[in-house]
Design an enzyme around this catalytic site. Structure first.
Site, mmCIF file in Angstrom:
data_model
loop_
_atom_site.group_PDB
_atom_site.id
_atom_site.type_symbol
_atom_site.label_atom_id
_atom_site.label_comp_id
_atom_site.label_asym_id
_atom_site.label_seq_id
_atom_site.Cartn_x
_atom_site.Cartn_y
_atom_site.Cartn_z
ATOM 1 N N GLY A 134 0.828 -1.215 0.000
ATOM 2 C CA GLY A 134 0.000 0.000 0.000
ATOM 3 C C GLY A 134 0.854 1.253 0.000
ATOM 4 O O GLY A 134 1.566 1.530 -0.952
ATOM 5 N N ILE A 136 3.473 1.956 1.865
ATOM 6 C CA ILE A 136 4.895 1.796 2.236
ATOM 7 C C ILE A 136 5.741 1.836 0.962
ATOM 8 O O ILE A 136 5.485 1.060 0.041
ATOM 9 C CB ILE A 136 5.136 0.433 2.943
ATOM 10 C CG1 ILE A 136 4.219 0.270 4.155
ATOM 11 C CG2 ILE A 136 6.597 0.272 3.339
ATOM 12 C CD1 ILE A 136 4.272 -1.129 4.776
ATOM 13 N N GLY A 187 -15.045 -4.529 6.891
ATOM 14 C CA GLY A 187 -14.610 -4.249 5.523
ATOM 15 C C GLY A 187 -13.149 -4.602 5.273
ATOM 16 O O GLY A 187 -12.581 -4.267 4.231
ATOM 17 N N ASP A 201 -2.994 -13.463 -2.450
ATOM 18 C CA ASP A 201 -2.660 -12.040 -2.568
ATOM 19 C C ASP A 201 -1.207 -11.799 -2.109
ATOM 20 O O ASP A 201 -0.438 -11.093 -2.770
ATOM 21 C CB ASP A 201 -3.647 -11.214 -1.726
ATOM 22 C CG ASP A 201 -3.277 -9.754 -1.674
ATOM 23 O OD1 ASP A 201 -3.458 -9.066 -2.691
ATOM 24 O OD2 ASP A 201 -2.800 -9.290 -0.618
ATOM 25 N N LYS A 205 2.287 -10.411 -4.197
ATOM 26 C CA LYS A 205 3.195 -9.335 -3.771
ATOM 27 C C LYS A 205 4.616 -9.861 -3.588
ATOM 28 O O LYS A 205 5.595 -9.203 -3.961
ATOM 29 C CB LYS A 205 2.679 -8.715 -2.471
ATOM 30 C CG LYS A 205 1.335 -8.009 -2.656
ATOM 31 C CD LYS A 205 0.705 -7.720 -1.312
ATOM 32 C CE LYS A 205 -0.631 -7.033 -1.455
ATOM 33 N NZ LYS A 205 -1.393 -7.023 -0.199
HETATM 34 P P1 NAP Z 1 -12.412 -0.976 -6.167
HETATM 35 O O1 NAP Z 1 -12.723 -0.110 -5.008
HETATM 36 O O2 NAP Z 1 -13.183 -2.216 -6.363
HETATM 37 O O3 NAP Z 1 -12.544 -0.059 -7.473
HETATM 38 C C1 NAP Z 1 -12.429 -0.575 -8.762
HETATM 39 C C2 NAP Z 1 -12.826 0.489 -9.766
HETATM 40 O O4 NAP Z 1 -12.678 -0.040 -11.077
HETATM 41 C C3 NAP Z 1 -14.259 0.959 -9.649
HETATM 42 O O5 NAP Z 1 -14.321 2.327 -9.933
HETATM 43 C C4 NAP Z 1 -15.001 0.148 -10.704
HETATM 44 O O6 NAP Z 1 -16.076 0.861 -11.259
HETATM 45 C C5 NAP Z 1 -13.923 -0.027 -11.758
HETATM 46 N N1 NAP Z 1 -14.003 -1.320 -12.462
HETATM 47 C C6 NAP Z 1 -13.954 -2.547 -11.908
HETATM 48 N N2 NAP Z 1 -14.022 -3.502 -12.861
HETATM 49 C C7 NAP Z 1 -14.110 -2.864 -14.027
HETATM 50 C C8 NAP Z 1 -14.212 -3.295 -15.366
HETATM 51 N N3 NAP Z 1 -14.243 -4.605 -15.680
HETATM 52 N N4 NAP Z 1 -14.277 -2.366 -16.329
HETATM 53 C C9 NAP Z 1 -14.258 -1.058 -16.024
HETATM 54 N N5 NAP Z 1 -14.161 -0.582 -14.771
HETATM 55 C C10 NAP Z 1 -14.103 -1.472 -13.787
HETATM 56 O O7 NAP Z 1 -10.868 -1.385 -6.165
HETATM 57 P P2 NAP Z 1 -9.685 -0.689 -5.353
HETATM 58 O O8 NAP Z 1 -9.723 -1.165 -3.934
HETATM 59 O O9 NAP Z 1 -9.663 0.760 -5.606
HETATM 60 O O10 NAP Z 1 -8.415 -1.409 -6.020
HETATM 61 C C11 NAP Z 1 -7.874 -0.991 -7.256
HETATM 62 C C12 NAP Z 1 -6.519 -1.647 -7.465
HETATM 63 O O11 NAP Z 1 -5.641 -1.237 -6.434
HETATM 64 C C13 NAP Z 1 -6.537 -3.178 -7.426
HETATM 65 O O12 NAP Z 1 -5.593 -3.691 -8.326
HETATM 66 C C14 NAP Z 1 -6.105 -3.470 -6.002
HETATM 67 O O13 NAP Z 1 -5.490 -4.742 -5.878
HETATM 68 C C15 NAP Z 1 -5.096 -2.378 -5.792
HETATM 69 N N6 NAP Z 1 -4.863 -2.023 -4.384
HETATM 70 C C16 NAP Z 1 -5.910 -1.692 -3.591
HETATM 71 C C17 NAP Z 1 -5.670 -1.329 -2.270
HETATM 72 C C18 NAP Z 1 -6.804 -0.922 -1.355
HETATM 73 O O14 NAP Z 1 -6.552 -0.575 -0.217
HETATM 74 N N7 NAP Z 1 -8.048 -0.942 -1.794
HETATM 75 C C19 NAP Z 1 -4.346 -1.347 -1.760
HETATM 76 C C20 NAP Z 1 -3.298 -1.674 -2.631
HETATM 77 C C21 NAP Z 1 -3.564 -2.014 -3.944
HETATM 78 P P3 NAP Z 1 -17.385 1.234 -10.383
HETATM 79 O O15 NAP Z 1 -16.917 2.097 -9.252
HETATM 80 O O16 NAP Z 1 -18.252 1.998 -11.296
HETATM 81 O O17 NAP Z 1 -17.956 -0.072 -9.912
#
Ligand code: NAP
Length: 435
Positions: A134, A136, A187, A201, A205
């Site tokens: 994240g 870090i 959550g 996961d 990483k």
């Molecule tokens: P998220 O909250 O589920 O958001 C995903 C976004 O992508 C949403 O805006 C969604 O649209 C859109 N989306 C999903 N599938 C799609 C598709 N097939 N076509 C077009 N748009 C699509 O995910 P997130 O938590 O932000 O994570 C994003 C990335 O960051 C991932 O690779 C995750 O592994 C990485 N990551 C996340 C965190 C964390 O803390 N969340 C930490 C480190 C890395 P809608 O909003 O309209 O549904």
């Protein structure tokens, strides 16, 4: 100051919204550091009716993510996660020579070799600080700050969900199922928690970290993985009495026989910093042959924390826009011609110390029979704990072994389980002393 650096976001979820907020909140500092303002001009969403927790003024919203690749933007930021359509979108942007920033560890671990090849071929920047740990800055630390070292090993708490569950089990004495339920309510865990609790996961990483640390192509297929669902509250309690905390670790080591890439629940000495990293925090320990041990701790998830890493990448990319690709920091830290595939050991080939828990009948001679099997198998006992049973109950034995090959540990355990007074359902976990 120069013209703004235009960002196209694919995905406006937890991290995407965080990126918009952080770029707006720290706009002046960021412009000063990048030499020009960095602004989001385009973003794609699937659900146009969903409210977003950020100010979208001046951002053109589109529903087709491919439009972001075609738009007049200086960088494409992929924040949708998963393999498809993320892979196709990232490849299309790189083929068009556009820099890409991504937080997608699954995509990099599983399709990274193809993606890096494409980036190299088209001289496009690819940055992925947010994919591990994240907020870090572990990618920068490994790729740049520790570049003078030979990295011997690294070990990290790189999945916040597992760490939260194990912390709940430790602090509250909860079962795995109850702690998972609590994590889901807050959550911290998905409705389907398999990806996190089975170590997938963390394996994604670890794949990325190990490639940078050891100068090898991405080898997700070779990571040996065990989840935390078999860890019991009793194991956690016994481990504590023996001076350990149980953590899910991603471990990468380099040795004479090959490279170890493994994710599994691990007993960590209580006094080690990793043992003290609780809740949803992440921590990564890296051992370099010049610097010794360094440890990086912080928030491994969350919108703003992860955006901190994405925005740092955006600043790097903006600074290097138009530069000759030979001036980029190599994607995996080493130049492509220096990357070398290495033999990755399977679980059966690794050496480790082990924690064994056995349920045994409360009879004379039990301890002697078990210690004889260990001696015959050339396994030394580092510590042993015998818990006296209540009335009509079995006794419990917890043993910490010396460092031994896994196949030898398994052989001895099988012999013990064949003893008439040893009950089925033993536990066997690995122990890490960081020596
Ligand atoms: P998220 O909250 O589920 O958001 C995903 C976004 O992508 C949403 O805006 C969604 O649209 C859109 N989306 C999903 N599938 C799609 C598709 N097939 N076509 C077009 N748009 C699509 O995910 P997130 O938590 O932000 O994570 C994003 C990335 O960051 C991932 O690779 C995750 O592994 C990485 N990551 C996340 C965190 C964390 O803390 N969340 C930490 C480190 C890395 P809608 O909003 O309209 O549904």
């Amino acid at each position: 100051m120069s013209a703004p650096f235009k960002v196209g976001l694919i995905g406006l979820g937890t991290v995407g919204q965080g990126v918009v907020r952080v770029l707006q909140r720290n706009a002046a500092e960021i412009a000063g550091r990048a030499g020009r303002p960095i602004v989001v001009t385009h973003a794609s969403v699937r659900n146009s009716t969903r409210t977003r927790d950020c100010d979208l003024t001046g951002i053109t919203l589109v529903s087709d993510p491919a439009e972001i690749v075609r738009a007049d933007v200086d960088v494409v930021v992929e924040l949708i996660g998963g393999i498809s359509p993320a892979r196709e979108l990232v490849l299309a942007a790189l083929e068009a020579g556009k820099p890409v920033v991504t937080a997608n560890k699954a995509l990099l671990a599983e399709k990274g070799n193809e993606i890096l090849f494409t980036a190299r071929k088209h001289g496009a920047q690819l940055a992925y600080e947010a994919a591990v740990g994240g907020g870090i800055p572990i990618i920068k630390a490994l790729r740049e700050g520790l570049a003078g070292n030979g990295i011997d090993s690294l070990a990290g708490i790189i999945n916040g969900t597992c760490n939260y569950i194990l912390t709940q089990m430790t602090v509250k004495g909860q079962s795995f199922a109850d702690a998972l339920h609590a994590a889901q309510k807050l959550g911290y865990a998905e409705a389907d928690p398999t990806f996190d609790v089975e170590g997938i996961d963390a394996a994604h990483k670890l794949t990325i970290l190990a490639s940078i640390a050891f100068g090898m192509p991405l080898r997700f297929d070779a990571v040996a993985t065990e989840g935390i669902s078999q860890v019991t509250a009793q194991d956690i309690q016994l481990a504590q009495e023996l001076g350990y905390r149980i953590k899910s670790l991603g471990i990468a080591k380099r040795g004479a026989q090959g490279v170890e890439l493994r994710v599994h629940p691990t007993l960590v000495p209580v006094e080690h910093l990793l043992a003290k990293t609780d809740g949803a925090l992440n921590a990564i320990r890296v051992h370099g042959n010049a610097v010794g041990q360094t440890v990086y701790v912080g928030r491994g998830a969350g919108g703003d924390a992860t955006a901190s890493a994405v925005v740092a990448d955006l600043i790097d990319v903006a600074r290097l826009q138009g530069a000759d690709p030979k001036h980029f920091v190599p994607y995996l830290g080493s130049r492509s011609e220096a990357l070398k595939d290495q033999k990755v050991l399977s679980f059966s080939e690794i050496e480790s110390a082990y924690y064994l828990r056995l349920r045994v009948a409360d009879e004379p001679g039990v301890l002697r029979a078990i210690t004889s099997i260990l001696a015959e198998s050339d396994i030394s006992i580092e510590a042993i704990l015998q818990k006296e049973p209540g009335e009509n109950e079995d006794a419990t034995l917890a043993i910490i072994t010396s460092e031994i090959p896994e196949h030898r540990c398994n052989g001895a355990l099988e012999k013990m389980l064949n003893l008439p007074f040893v009950r089925p359902g033993a536990s066997r976990l690995r122990v890490e002393h960081f020596e």
